[in-house]
Scaffold this motif. Structure first.
Motif, PDB file in Angstrom:
ATOM      1  N   GLY A   1      31.888  34.886  42.057  1.00 41.69           N
ATOM      2  CA  GLY A   1      33.404  35.004  41.500  1.00 41.69           C
ATOM      3  C   GLY A   1      33.450  34.401  39.938  1.00 41.69           C
ATOM      4  O   GLY A   1      32.525  33.720  39.652  1.00 41.69           O
ATOM      5  N   VAL A   2      34.447  34.829  39.292  1.00 38.99           N
ATOM      6  CA  VAL A   2      34.526  33.922  37.970  1.00 38.99           C
ATOM      7  C   VAL A   2      36.098  33.792  37.954  1.00 38.99           C
ATOM      8  O   VAL A   2      36.966  34.391  38.648  1.00 38.99           O
ATOM      9  CB  VAL A   2      34.174  34.847  36.681  1.00 38.99           C
ATOM     10  N   ALA A   3      36.401  32.622  37.091  1.00 35.61           N
ATOM     11  CA  ALA A   3      37.985  32.350  36.731  1.00 35.61           C
ATOM     12  C   ALA A   3      38.290  32.876  35.427  1.00 35.61           C
ATOM     13  O   ALA A   3      37.251  33.043  34.725  1.00 35.61           O
ATOM     14  CB  ALA A   3      38.263  30.949  36.871  1.00 35.61           C
ATOM     15  N   ALA A   4      39.478  33.337  35.410  1.00 33.14           N
ATOM     16  CA  ALA A   4      39.956  33.966  34.139  1.00 33.14           C
ATOM     17  C   ALA A   4      41.375  33.299  34.048  1.00 33.14           C
ATOM     18  O   ALA A   4      41.944  33.161  34.731  1.00 33.14           O
ATOM     19  CB  ALA A   4      40.090  35.379  34.085  1.00 33.14           C
ATOM     20  N   LEU A   5      41.701  33.012  32.763  1.00 34.79           N
ATOM     21  CA  LEU A   5      43.206  32.689  32.193  1.00 34.79           C
ATOM     22  C   LEU A   5      43.832  33.806  31.607  1.00 34.79           C
ATOM     23  O   LEU A   5      43.499  34.552  30.884  1.00 34.79           O
ATOM     24  CB  LEU A   5      43.062  31.698  31.276  1.00 34.79           C
ATOM     25  N   VAL A   6      44.921  34.327  32.353  1.00 32.10           N
ATOM     26  CA  VAL A   6      45.744  35.477  32.424  1.00 32.10           C
ATOM     27  C   VAL A   6      47.166  34.957  31.986  1.00 32.10           C
ATOM     28  O   VAL A   6      47.828  34.780  32.883  1.00 32.10           O
ATOM     29  CB  VAL A   6      45.612  36.573  33.276  1.00 32.10           C
ATOM     30  N   GLY A   7      47.672  35.081  30.789  1.00 31.72           N
ATOM     31  CA  GLY A   7      49.018  34.760  30.461  1.00 31.72           C
ATOM     32  C   GLY A   7      49.482  33.403  31.093  1.00 31.72           C
ATOM     33  O   GLY A   7      50.552  33.479  31.888  1.00 31.72           O
ATOM     34  N   GLY A   8      48.374  32.478  31.121  1.00 36.97           N
ATOM     35  CA  GLY A   8      48.675  31.077  31.626  1.00 36.97           C
ATOM     36  C   GLY A   8      48.393  30.815  32.933  1.00 36.97           C
ATOM     37  O   GLY A   8      48.448  29.776  33.485  1.00 36.97           O
ATOM     38  N   GLU A   9      48.130  32.115  33.684  1.00 40.12           N
ATOM     39  CA  GLU A   9      48.140  32.014  35.262  1.00 40.12           C
ATOM     40  C   GLU A   9      46.209  31.972  35.340  1.00 40.12           C
ATOM     41  O   GLU A   9      45.784  32.520  34.575  1.00 40.12           O
ATOM     42  CB  GLU A   9      48.510  33.060  36.044  1.00 40.12           C
ATOM     43  N   GLN A  10      45.902  31.179  36.257  1.00 38.43           N
ATOM     44  CA  GLN A  10      44.207  31.067  36.620  1.00 38.43           C
ATOM     45  C   GLN A  10      44.197  32.133  37.837  1.00 38.43           C
ATOM     46  O   GLN A  10      44.773  32.245  38.959  1.00 38.43           O
ATOM     47  CB  GLN A  10      43.887  29.743  37.258  1.00 38.43           C
ATOM     48  N   VAL A  11      43.138  33.258  37.383  1.00 43.59           N
ATOM     49  CA  VAL A  11      43.005  34.382  38.275  1.00 43.59           C
ATOM     50  C   VAL A  11      41.481  34.297  38.724  1.00 43.59           C
ATOM     51  O   VAL A  11      40.704  33.753  37.913  1.00 43.59           O
ATOM     52  CB  VAL A  11      43.258  35.806  37.704  1.00 43.59           C
ATOM     53  N   ALA A  12      41.162  34.323  40.057  1.00 41.57           N
ATOM     54  CA  ALA A  12      39.744  34.462  40.454  1.00 41.57           C
ATOM     55  C   ALA A  12      39.343  36.025  40.650  1.00 41.57           C
ATOM     56  O   ALA A  12      40.289  36.570  41.271  1.00 41.57           O
ATOM     57  CB  ALA A  12      39.791  33.914  41.685  1.00 41.57           C
ATOM     58  N   ILE A  13      38.194  36.164  40.015  1.00 39.94           N
ATOM     59  CA  ILE A  13      37.830  37.854  40.081  1.00 39.94           C
ATOM     60  C   ILE A  13      36.551  38.143  40.752  1.00 39.94           C
ATOM     61  O   ILE A  13      35.594  37.138  40.512  1.00 39.94           O
ATOM     62  CB  ILE A  13      37.658  38.428  38.863  1.00 39.94           C
ATOM     63  N   PHE A  14      36.377  38.876  41.572  1.00 39.98           N
ATOM     64  CA  PHE A  14      35.019  38.913  42.363  1.00 39.98           C
ATOM     65  C   PHE A  14      35.008  40.571  42.267  1.00 39.98           C
ATOM     66  O   PHE A  14      35.474  41.436  42.342  1.00 39.98           O
ATOM     67  CB  PHE A  14      35.386  38.773  44.016  1.00 39.98           C
ATOM     68  N   ARG A  15      33.241  40.635  42.033  1.00 34.97           N
ATOM     69  CA  ARG A  15      32.995  42.144  41.999  1.00 34.97           C
ATOM     70  C   ARG A  15      31.892  41.967  43.151  1.00 34.97           C
ATOM     71  O   ARG A  15      31.017  40.973  43.437  1.00 34.97           O
ATOM     72  CB  ARG A  15      31.930  42.301  40.681  1.00 34.97           C
ATOM     73  N   LEU A  16      32.162  42.807  44.121  1.00 34.40           N
ATOM     74  CA  LEU A  16      31.335  42.807  45.521  1.00 34.40           C
ATOM     75  C   LEU A  16      30.250  43.672  45.278  1.00 34.40           C
ATOM     76  O   LEU A  16      29.891  44.418  44.264  1.00 34.40           O
ATOM     77  CB  LEU A  16      32.335  43.408  46.712  1.00 34.40           C
ATOM     78  N   ALA A  17      29.513  43.668  46.430  1.00 37.41           N
ATOM     79  CA  ALA A  17      28.042  44.308  46.471  1.00 37.41           C
ATOM     80  C   ALA A  17      28.285  45.915  46.228  1.00 37.41           C
ATOM     81  O   ALA A  17      27.415  46.752  45.851  1.00 37.41           O
ATOM     82  CB  ALA A  17      27.261  44.140  47.344  1.00 37.41           C
ATOM     83  N   ASP A  18      29.578  46.341  46.850  1.00 33.96           N
ATOM     84  CA  ASP A  18      29.738  47.784  46.774  1.00 33.96           C
ATOM     85  C   ASP A  18      30.395  48.266  45.446  1.00 33.96           C
ATOM     86  O   ASP A  18      30.802  49.454  45.373  1.00 33.96           O
ATOM     87  CB  ASP A  18      30.690  48.251  47.786  1.00 33.96           C
ATOM     88  N   GLY A  19      30.336  47.364  44.403  1.00 35.97           N
ATOM     89  CA  GLY A  19      30.930  47.754  43.098  1.00 35.97           C
ATOM     90  C   GLY A  19      32.260  47.673  42.863  1.00 35.97           C
ATOM     91  O   GLY A  19      33.103  47.409  41.725  1.00 35.97           O
ATOM     92  N   SER A  20      33.124  47.330  43.802  1.00 36.83           N
ATOM     93  CA  SER A  20      34.496  47.000  43.992  1.00 36.83           C
ATOM     94  C   SER A  20      34.841  45.603  43.155  1.00 36.83           C
ATOM     95  O   SER A  20      34.054  44.765  43.347  1.00 36.83           O
ATOM     96  CB  SER A  20      35.255  47.186  45.401  1.00 36.83           C
ATOM     97  N   VAL A  21      35.873  45.712  42.428  1.00 35.87           N
ATOM     98  CA  VAL A  21      36.397  44.466  41.694  1.00 35.87           C
ATOM     99  C   VAL A  21      37.966  43.925  42.545  1.00 35.87           C
ATOM    100  O   VAL A  21      38.834  44.708  42.791  1.00 35.87           O
ATOM    101  CB  VAL A  21      36.655  44.470  40.327  1.00 35.87           C
ATOM    102  N   HIS A  22      37.845  42.708  42.938  1.00 39.52           N
ATOM    103  CA  HIS A  22      39.077  42.235  43.258  1.00 39.52           C
ATOM    104  C   HIS A  22      39.601  41.112  42.541  1.00 39.52           C
ATOM    105  O   HIS A  22      38.550  40.227  42.334  1.00 39.52           O
ATOM    106  CB  HIS A  22      38.761  41.843  45.060  1.00 39.52           C
ATOM    107  N   ALA A  23      40.913  40.827  42.501  1.00 38.10           N
ATOM    108  CA  ALA A  23      41.669  39.597  41.912  1.00 38.10           C
ATOM    109  C   ALA A  23      42.620  38.985  42.776  1.00 38.10           C
ATOM    110  O   ALA A  23      43.419  39.447  43.257  1.00 38.10           O
ATOM    111  CB  ALA A  23      42.142  39.773  40.479  1.00 38.10           C
ATOM    112  N   VAL A  24      42.447  37.634  43.065  1.00 45.18           N
ATOM    113  CA  VAL A  24      43.571  36.816  43.698  1.00 45.18           C
ATOM    114  C   VAL A  24      43.698  35.448  42.918  1.00 45.18           C
ATOM    115  O   VAL A  24      43.215  35.362  41.919  1.00 45.18           O
ATOM    116  CB  VAL A  24      42.879  36.332  45.029  1.00 45.18           C
ATOM    117  N   GLN A  25      44.665  34.850  43.195  1.00 42.40           N
ATOM    118  CA  GLN A  25      45.185  33.667  42.648  1.00 42.40           C
ATOM    119  C   GLN A  25      44.103  32.645  42.643  1.00 42.40           C
ATOM    120  O   GLN A  25      43.349  32.656  43.545  1.00 42.40           O
ATOM    121  CB  GLN A  25      46.428  32.868  43.139  1.00 42.40           C
ATOM    122  N   ASN A  26      43.747  32.042  41.712  1.00 40.47           N
ATOM    123  CA  ASN A  26      42.599  30.827  41.663  1.00 40.47           C
ATOM    124  C   ASN A  26      43.028  29.543  42.446  1.00 40.47           C
ATOM    125  O   ASN A  26      42.143  28.928  42.720  1.00 40.47           O
ATOM    126  CB  ASN A  26      42.079  30.379  40.315  1.00 40.47           C
TER     127      ASN A  26
END
Lengths: 856, 127
Positions: free
Chosen positions: B26-51
């Motif tokens: 995973g990586v964290a990102a700052l999006v409009g002041g919110e912290q978001v956790a982003i994951f690229r899985l082995a199947d290529g899909s990308v998911h984002a949840v609250q950090n």
């Protein structure tokens, strides 16, 4: 309900067991207990008395949880001797004339050490062997005489029974030479037969103890200085001695019972019925003072049973004394001796089957019924590993060829044994095979922890745990409950099986491992396990290939995550020895980054509050100055703690710091099923507390003793002796093999202590494998460890040299220079700590995360 | 991956290049002041949840371990090891703990779009 008052006379192990059991079971608080102890201390583990010589304080012999004595319903009087009992008034008189009233009286006065009337037995330098004070006085005398005489002290122990051999061992460990004088024709004549006695004598003599059987001591004579000087024997022989210990047996302390008019047995002891009651229903007797079923029993197990029965009866139960199991297994001077059942083949028609190997010092005998099927008893000397399986089988048929149990391992196939329900499995807590089966089948206990909690089996000495585990497994299998060793939903294999599978298949990535041996995508249980196995096997960087995503929280960034998501950084300080310039650097880094500093329990320094993106620049400063990762985050070697040792210490006999550094550099970075901690002490004072470690190395005059399987934490365990007096290179070899064997065979997150306890055959079996190389694994384990040592690299340094892996150490993928804005700190005692939710809400002075540049 | 056109909302933010994401890390990102956790899985899909990890109160979900329970892709908290669905944020394993005061046990999930090799997060589409 009004509280009834119980007075216990005696402060020994059985008195402790009685009090503990009563307070555990009398949840309604029906009884209060007052314990009158003659010794100046709370009840202690008298069985372990000899270990007093390896301990720093008598407190380490303490029994159970000391909180028992602070229970409001329990009163303990030390230094208090009972002088009389008035049964009509229900009063105990104590020294000084005070009277203590009782509703129920429990006599647990135990025994006193008995010595045959011998002229000179009152000379200075003649000792008994019964209490901590006896042992402390003996130690003081030996140390003083050695200093005064300027040569090794000559000791003699009169009595060649169990206690006599313990005492001889104690003298040896104090550096005295010792002779055991035995009146009977063989050592331990109450437990072992002639053949066993012979084997025992040979083994004991190999340890440097002289043995004289068939010898009566006529007189103890004074030397010129008025101290004990020589022994004169009935056969006219004479021997020079500086210290004499009597270990000629014990007699029940039944005088209180006798003067109170209670019936006394023919050979002493207060007569009780099978419920431990005397003829007076307000008086019980338990332990060695009780004459039960016609005899006084000098072992702890029946004493504990009596304590439990007395408690049960007081609470309205109906248990009765089942008869004493006089089976014994002990290790004397490093020699295993066990005796159980009808050891002397007194049953009419009994057959004896004997295996003796005088070269290797082994003697084993089974006593069987005349048709050679049913086990009646046995004697094991030199190798008692079969004891745990055989003792519960007394009275039952042995499947297969009985010879399999006494011949060397593997020469004849052993039958599968099925214990009868009545067979005792845990003798410490009196738990039968049936009770364990009940717990599994009716109480829903489906793992070892649950069975232990429910039945108490294996919670004292732990020697029966492999057997408990086996019975549990068989029951679960019978009832169709699959005994799942599966790691998680993705792997049906246990950690050990998976380790071997990966090793044989030589796969090196998680994707290959899960494709070949598992299903799905993995999870937070199997991924770190596979990561650890790959690291143990190949020792490649934990963040290389696809391995970064496998690592658990801390391994992933090679630092320890704290509650607010920041990390602590611990550089390695091998053996706790640190250069002043490294100390200064650590302080400088802490100041620059505003890190909280604390000294760890493992003799190094922890820097708290570093953010993910700050880790590389902190490491760089440490690595540039010659420091490296301390692996404080890994399921791997943590530290090797040491005392300062012979280079500075007045008492040290070996260079403990040098040894600790050598060990730490040897095993640094070694990934294992759980964390590993080592300790090295430079003398027997054991200032490094090495026996609380997975591996403890303690200096002796001749080399090092290596102890294994110690543990602090939730369930503290002292490490057990693996090898004695070995030189440096053997210390390394035996630890190499022990650790590698543990890494290969332990369960996930299983520390060495429970691994060792649950290992089939326990430590003895592990010693055969790693020291005697009985499985022929030695060379492979050695080579595996050599590979680890050769391929070691500092993980921090490797990441600093790798731009791709460094990418992982950013706060935000779209704002790499920005710190986590939710972090907030307050100042406490001059340093920062995370603010609590109340402080955040309540307007306390908050400190934002420091803004020092993140890359250098 | 939710099939939302990149231009659907003015709250959509380009976070990083898809190639910057390492599979299963995973990586964290700052999006409009919110912290978001982003994951690229082995199947290529990308998911984002609250950090923010609701059970510890620390912003650390991006540093958890990805995995699966049955067919559901999951993320485990690196602090107390609770397991959450990456599909809808449901807390699947609570480890016998309760979330911090004021926190719901489940994670907020954000829609992720890939456009021209860029990863785009839309806060407005959260559920």
């Amino acid at each position: 309900m009004t509280t009834e008052h119980i007075v216990v006379v005696g402060g020994g192990m059985v008195a402790h067991r009685f009090t503990e059991a009563l307070r555990a079971r009398d949840t309604a608080g029906r009884y209060s207990v007052e314990v009158l102890a003659e010794e100046p201390r709370a009840p202690y583990d008298r069985v372990a008395l000899t270990s007093y010589f390896q301990l720093k304080s008598p407190d380490e012999l303490q029994l159970g949880d000391p909180a028992l004595w602070h229970d409001p319903l329990v009163t303990l009087h030390r230094d208090t001797r009972a002088t009389g009992v008035d049964r009509d008034r229900r009063i105990v008189r104590v020294d000084g004339g005070r009277e203590v009233a009782y509703d129920h009286l429990v006599l647990a006065t135990g025994s006193y050490a008995w010595a045959p009337p011998t002229p000179g037995a009152d000379l200075p330098g003649v000792f008994m062997y019964r209490t901590v004070d006896d042992v402390a006085a003996l130690r003081g005398w030996v140390e003083e005489r050695r200093a005064a005489l300027g040569r090794p002290v000559r000791g003699a122990v009169i009595g060649g029974g169990l206690l006599g051999l313990e005492a001889a061992g104690a003298l040896q460990s104090l550096g005295a030479v010792s002779t055991v004088i035995q009146f009977a024709d063989r050592l331990m004549n109450l437990q072992v037969d002639e053949g066993g006695g012979e084997a025992l004598k040979r083994l004991i003599e190999r340890m440097g103890v002289t043995v004289r059987c068939n010898t009566a001591t006529q007189e103890i004579r004074a030397g010129k200085d008025g101290h004990v000087g020589s022994l004169l024997f009935a056969d006219g022989g004479e021997q020079l001695v500086d210290v004499v210990v009597f270990a000629t047996g014990v007699r029940p302390r039944d005088e209180l019972g006798a003067t109170a008019g209670l019936e006394i047995g023919a050979r002493g002891g207060v007569v009780v019925d099978d419920t431990c009651l005397t003829a007076d229903p307000a008086v019980s007797a338990i332990g060695e003072v009780a004459c039960i079923q016609g005899a006084c029993l000098g072992l702890i197990a029946p004493g504990n049973t009596m304590a439990e029965i007395a408690v049960d009866r007081l609470l309205g139960g109906s248990s009765t004394f089942p008869g004493a199991d006089m089976a014994t297994k002990l290790k004397l001077l490093g020699v295993d001796v066990a005796s159980f059942g009808d050891a002397f083949a007194t049953t009419p028609g009994a057959l004896e089957m004997v295996y003796a190997d005088p070269v290797n010092g082994v003697y084993k005998k089974l006593v069987l019924t005349d048709d050679a099927t049913t086990l009646l008893g046995g004697v094991l000397v030199g190798d008692a590993s079969a004891y745990a399986s055989l003792r519960p089988m007394v009275g039952a048929a042995l499947p297969g060829d009985p010879a399999a149990w006494i011949l060397p391992e593997g020469s004849v196939e052993k039958g599968e044994i099925e214990l009868p329900d009545s067979a005792g499995v845990c003798s410490c807590n009196n738990v039968s095979a049936g009770a364990i089966r009940d717990a599994v089948n009716h109480d829903g206990c489906h793992d070892l922890g649950a069975v232990k909690a429910c039945t108490k089996a294996g919670t004292s000495c732990g020697s029966c745990l492999p057997l408990v585990k086996k019975i549990m497994g068989t029951e679960l299998e019978k009832s169709g409950i699959e005994v799942s060793n599966a790691l998680c939903e993705h792997f049906a294999l246990s950690r050990t099986q998976l380790f071997n599978a990966i090793k044989v298949a030589e796969v090196t990535t998680f994707s290959e491992v899960i494709e070949r041996f598992g299903t799905g995508r993995g999870c937070d249980i199997c991924k770190p396990t596979v990561g650890s196995i790959l690291a143990s096997l190949y020792n490649a960087h934990v963040l290389g290939d696809d391995r970064a995503a496998l690592q658990d929280t801390n391994d992933r960034v090679m630092a320890n995550m704290q509650k607010d998501g920041t990390y602590s950084v611990v550089p390695r300080v091998p053996g706790g020895e640190i250069l002043p310039e490294h100390l200064i650097l650590i302080g400088q880094i802490a100041q620059d980054y505003g890190l909280y500093t604390k000294i760890t329990g493992g003799q190094r320094i922890d820097l708290f509050g570093a953010r993910l993106e700050q880790l590389p620049s902190i490491w760089k400063r440490l690595v540039d100055a010659g420091m490296e990762s301390g692996h404080a985050y890994g399921k791997s070697l943590r530290t090797v703690k040491s005392c300062v040792g012979s280079t500075w210490c007045r008492y040290g006999v070996q260079d403990s710091v040098g040894m600790a550094i050598a060990l730490e550099l040897r095993y640094r970075g070694l990934r294992s099923p759980h964390k590993l901690k080592l300790g090295v002490s430079g003398c027997a004072r054991e200032c490094a507390e090495a026996r609380g470690k997975d591996v403890g190395v303690i200096a002796t005059d001749k080399g090092w003793n290596v102890y294994v399987g110690g543990n602090g934490g939730f369930t503290p365990v002292h490490a057990q002796l693996l090898v004695e007096d070995v030189p440096d290179d053997q210390v390394f070899q035996v630890i190499d093999r022990y650790l590698m064997y543990y890494i290969r065979t332990a369960d996930r997150l299983q520390r060495t202590a429970p691994w060792q306890q649950e290992h089939e055959g326990g430590l003895d079996r592990i010693r055969e494998i790693v020291v005697e190389d009985s499985l022929g694994l030695g060379a492979e384990l050695d080579a595996h460890m050599a590979r680890h040592i050769d391929s070691y690299e500092d993980e921090w340094k490797a990441v600093l040299n790798d731009p791709v892996r460094l990418q992982q150490f950013t706060s935000f993928v779209n704002a790499p220079d920005q710190a986590d804005p939710t972090l907030a700190y307050v100042e406490q005692r001059g340093q920062r700590r995370p603010a609590t939710p109340e402080e955040r809400a309540g307007g306390a002075v908050l400190i934002a995360p420091s803004t020092l540049e993140v890359r250098s | 991956m939710t099939a939302v056109p990149a231009t659907a909302s003015s709250t959509a933010t380009v976070v990083c290049a898809y190639d910057r994401l390492t599979p299963e890390l995973g990586v964290a990102a700052l999006v409009g002041g919110e912290q978001v956790a982003i994951f690229r899985l082995a199947d290529g899909s990308v998911h984002a949840v609250q950090n923010l990890d609701p059970f510890s109160g620390a912003s650390v979900m991006s540093r958890g371990i990805t995995g699966s329970r049955g067919d559901v892709p999951t993320i485990a908290s690196p602090i107390y090891k609770q397991v959450f669905s990456l599909l809808d944020g449901t807390c699947l394993v609570t480890m016998d703990k309760s979330p911090k005061d004021g926190q719901a046990p489940d994670l907020v999930v954000y829609p992720v779009t890939l456009d021209n090799g860029q990863v785009i997060i839309d806060l407005a589409g959260s559920e």
